[in-house]
Design a protein around this motif. Structure first.
Motif, short mmCIF file in Angstrom:
data_model
loop_
_atom_site.label_atom_id
_atom_site.label_comp_id
_atom_site.label_asym_id
_atom_site.label_seq_id
_atom_site.Cartn_x
_atom_site.Cartn_y
_atom_site.Cartn_z
N ASN A 309 0.82 -1.21 0.00
CA ASN A 309 0.00 0.00 0.00
C ASN A 309 0.85 1.27 0.00
OD1 ASN A 309 -2.33 -1.54 0.03
ND2 ASN A 309 -2.54 -1.47 2.27
N ALA A 310 2.07 1.16 0.59
CA ALA A 310 2.97 2.30 0.61
C ALA A 310 3.77 2.43 -0.68
CB ALA A 310 3.92 2.19 1.80
N GLY A 311 3.62 1.48 -1.57
CA GLY A 311 4.33 1.53 -2.84
C GLY A 311 5.81 1.26 -2.72
N ILE A 312 6.23 0.49 -1.72
CA ILE A 312 7.65 0.20 -1.52
C ILE A 312 7.96 -1.16 -2.14
CG2 ILE A 312 9.45 -0.21 0.19
CD1 ILE A 312 8.00 1.69 2.06
N ALA A 313 8.81 -1.16 -3.16
CA ALA A 313 9.13 -2.39 -3.89
C ALA A 313 10.35 -3.05 -3.28
CB ALA A 313 9.37 -2.07 -5.36
N VAL A 314 10.13 -4.11 -2.53
CA VAL A 314 11.22 -4.82 -1.88
C VAL A 314 10.98 -6.32 -1.95
CG1 VAL A 314 11.88 -2.99 -0.27
CG2 VAL A 314 10.07 -4.60 0.37
N ASP A 315 12.07 -7.08 -1.81
CA ASP A 315 11.97 -8.52 -1.61
C ASP A 315 11.95 -8.80 -0.12
OD1 ASP A 315 11.94 -9.38 -4.28
OD2 ASP A 315 14.12 -9.19 -4.43
N VAL A 316 11.13 -9.75 0.29
CA VAL A 316 11.01 -10.11 1.70
C VAL A 316 11.39 -11.58 1.82
CG1 VAL A 316 9.47 -10.29 3.68
CG2 VAL A 316 9.14 -8.45 2.01
N MET A 317 12.48 -11.85 2.57
CA MET A 317 13.02 -13.20 2.65
C MET A 317 13.17 -13.63 4.10
SD MET A 317 16.05 -12.32 -0.02
CE MET A 317 16.19 -10.73 0.81
N SER A 350 15.26 -6.50 1.06
CA SER A 350 16.21 -5.91 0.11
C SER A 350 15.41 -5.33 -1.05
CB SER A 350 17.20 -6.95 -0.40
OG SER A 350 16.54 -7.92 -1.18
N PRO A 351 15.99 -4.34 -1.76
CA PRO A 351 15.28 -3.76 -2.89
C PRO A 351 15.09 -4.78 -4.01
CG PRO A 351 17.13 -2.39 -2.22
CD PRO A 351 17.28 -3.70 -1.52
N THR A 352 14.01 -4.64 -4.75
CA THR A 352 13.85 -5.43 -5.98
C THR A 352 14.61 -4.72 -7.08
OG1 THR A 352 11.90 -4.20 -6.66
CG2 THR A 352 11.54 -6.12 -5.24
N GLY A 353 14.41 -5.17 -8.31
CA GLY A 353 15.04 -4.49 -9.42
C GLY A 353 14.54 -3.08 -9.63
N SER A 354 13.35 -2.77 -9.08
CA SER A 354 12.80 -1.42 -9.22
C SER A 354 13.50 -0.48 -8.27
CB SER A 354 11.30 -1.43 -8.92
OG SER A 354 10.63 -2.34 -9.76
N PRO A 355 13.67 0.79 -8.65
CA PRO A 355 14.29 1.75 -7.74
C PRO A 355 13.47 1.92 -6.48
CG PRO A 355 14.17 2.62 -9.98
CD PRO A 355 13.33 1.38 -9.95
N LEU A 356 14.14 2.09 -5.36
CA LEU A 356 13.43 2.41 -4.13
C LEU A 356 12.76 3.76 -4.28
CD1 LEU A 356 15.92 1.29 -1.37
CD2 LEU A 356 13.70 0.31 -1.85
N ARG A 357 11.53 3.84 -3.82
CA ARG A 357 10.80 5.10 -3.93
C ARG A 357 10.52 5.63 -2.54
NH1 ARG A 357 5.44 6.33 -4.43
NH2 ARG A 357 4.80 4.18 -4.73
N PRO A 358 11.12 6.77 -2.13
CA PRO A 358 10.88 7.30 -0.79
C PRO A 358 9.47 7.83 -0.63
CG PRO A 358 12.14 8.86 -2.07
CD PRO A 358 12.02 7.62 -2.91
N ARG A 359 8.94 7.69 0.57
CA ARG A 359 7.64 8.29 0.88
C ARG A 359 7.82 9.78 1.11
NH1 ARG A 359 6.55 6.44 5.74
NH2 ARG A 359 8.53 5.37 5.90
N ARG A 360 6.83 10.58 0.77
CA ARG A 360 6.93 12.02 0.86
C ARG A 360 5.87 12.58 1.80
NH1 ARG A 360 9.99 14.20 -3.35
NH2 ARG A 360 10.66 12.66 -4.87
#
Length: 374
Positions: A309-317, A350-360
């Motif tokens: 929902n926050a639009g944060i693209a990460v891998d969760v392991m 860890s980040p996915t292949g997509s750039p990390l997008r900071p919340r504003r």
């Protein structure tokens, strides 16, 4: 990769071999003396000097792996049969293997979550009259609270050894991990920030400890050169391969940029995760510069949805280790409920292949300097 596939690379090791060639070319153009694992000269000596300088200690010793370096460090401080060594109850098995190989007894102390770092209060409870050392692992590149561990151990004369295998470049209050204990070990194995294929390093501020480590691991010729009065010819030969030294030295030359990138990425990840419902970040991050490939967090039910929902693209392991308190490990120690819970609750992000997008914020500005600098 499926190496039986018709689309497989003609040489799966091509990138590795290219890097080896570049490292050899670099050393050939700059090396001033022959590299000898017998004498500890050439690239081995240069690597040791560079590591000692990077950590800010007086002495370093190149070895085949971080596990061997742990064993040599424990041996050099006098750990032997029947002695007890306190180790984290959640960790890779290196400290247990190094301890038992000397006939000593690993004693597990619980960890704090979600960093999975050895807990100072649990160390205090684990200490007995047989305790000869404490191993503090900076797991996942997150610095453990070595100062608190030292506060327990120093009054009792118990040496602290830092396992920095995953934490090259990590800092506490601007001071490098590896500079806090009686000795520390680093890894140059596959997947590490400096990758020589294999290899390890022992660093210490103590000349006497370093000489004992040389005596217990190096050729008698090097022992003589480094001031060992009566060289020992019956010890195990645990010398770093010269090629590994050349590769590690080449990797260290580019390590500053890699370390800086790791620190900024970890800071940005933790900043972005800190306000996500169901995600619990480690305490005290303002004092710590982390360098892990992924960051550990507590992961409550619903956290995955909150991240999406926050639009944060990460891998969760899930973390890659197991508690060292099960029947597979011959250890002693008190109950370790946090270690037992780690695999169920901790996740590595860890980040996915997509750039990390900071919340504003509402004004559209990024929330922190960590996000701006990444």
């Amino acid at each position: 990769m499926d190496f039986l596939s018709p689309n497989a690379s003609p040489c799966a090791d091509q990138a590795w071999l290219d890097r080896v060639r570049r490292a050899l070319d670099s050393w050939e153009s700059t090396g001033t003396e022959p590299t000898s694992s017998i004498l500890g000269t050439g690239a081995i000596e240069a690597l040791e000097r560079r590591m000692a300088r990077r950590i800010g200690v007086g002495h370093a010793l190149a070895l085949p792996s971080a596990t061997i370096a742990l064993r040599v460090a424990l041996d050099a401080i006098g750990v032997g049969p029947g002695d007890e060594v306190i180790v984290p109850a959640y960790d890779w098995t290196a400290a247990v293997a190094a301890t038992t190989s000397l006939g000593a007894v690993p004693v597990t102390a619980d960890v704090s979550l979600p960093a999975c770092a050895i807990d100072p209060a649990s160390v205090r409870e684990a200490v007995t009259t047989a305790t000869r050392a404490v191993v503090v692992t900076h797991l996942f590149g997150v610095p453990a609270d070595v100062a608190e561990i030292r506060a327990v151990c120093d009054p009792l004369g118990i040496p602290v050894i830092e396992d920095c295998a995953q934490a090259l470049g990590a800092e506490i209050d601007g001071r490098p991990v590896g500079s806090f204990g009686s000795a520390a070990v680093f890894s140059f194995g596959r997947g590490k920030l400096v990758d020589a294929g294999e290899g390890g390093m022992l660093v210490t501020p103590h000349l006497a400890l370093w000489r004992r480590a040389v005596e217990r691991s190096q050729h008698p010729a090097r022992q003589s050169l480094t001031g060992v009065a009566t060289p020992v010819a019956t010890g195990l030969a645990t010398r770093m391969h010269p090629l590994a030294a050349i590769l590690a030295l080449d990797g260290l030359q580019a390590a500053d940029a890699a370390v800086d990138g790791r620190r900024r990425r970890c800071a940005r990840l933790y900043d972005m995760l800190s306000d996500i419902a169901g995600v619990v970040v480690p305490a005290g991050l303002s004092r710590r510069a982390c360098t892990g490939a992924a960051v550990p967090v507590g992961f409550e039910p619903g956290a995955a949805s909150a991240l999406a929902n926050a639009g944060i693209a990460v891998d969760v392991m899930p973390p890659a280790y197991a508690p060292l308190i099960g029947p597979a490990f011959d250890t002693r120690g008190q109950a370790a409920p946090h270690a037992a819970r780690a695999n169920a609750w901790v996740r590595c992000i860890s980040p996915t292949g997509s750039p990390l997008r900071p919340r504003r914020g509402e004004d559209g500005e990024e929330r922190s300097s960590a996000a701006r600098d990444a």
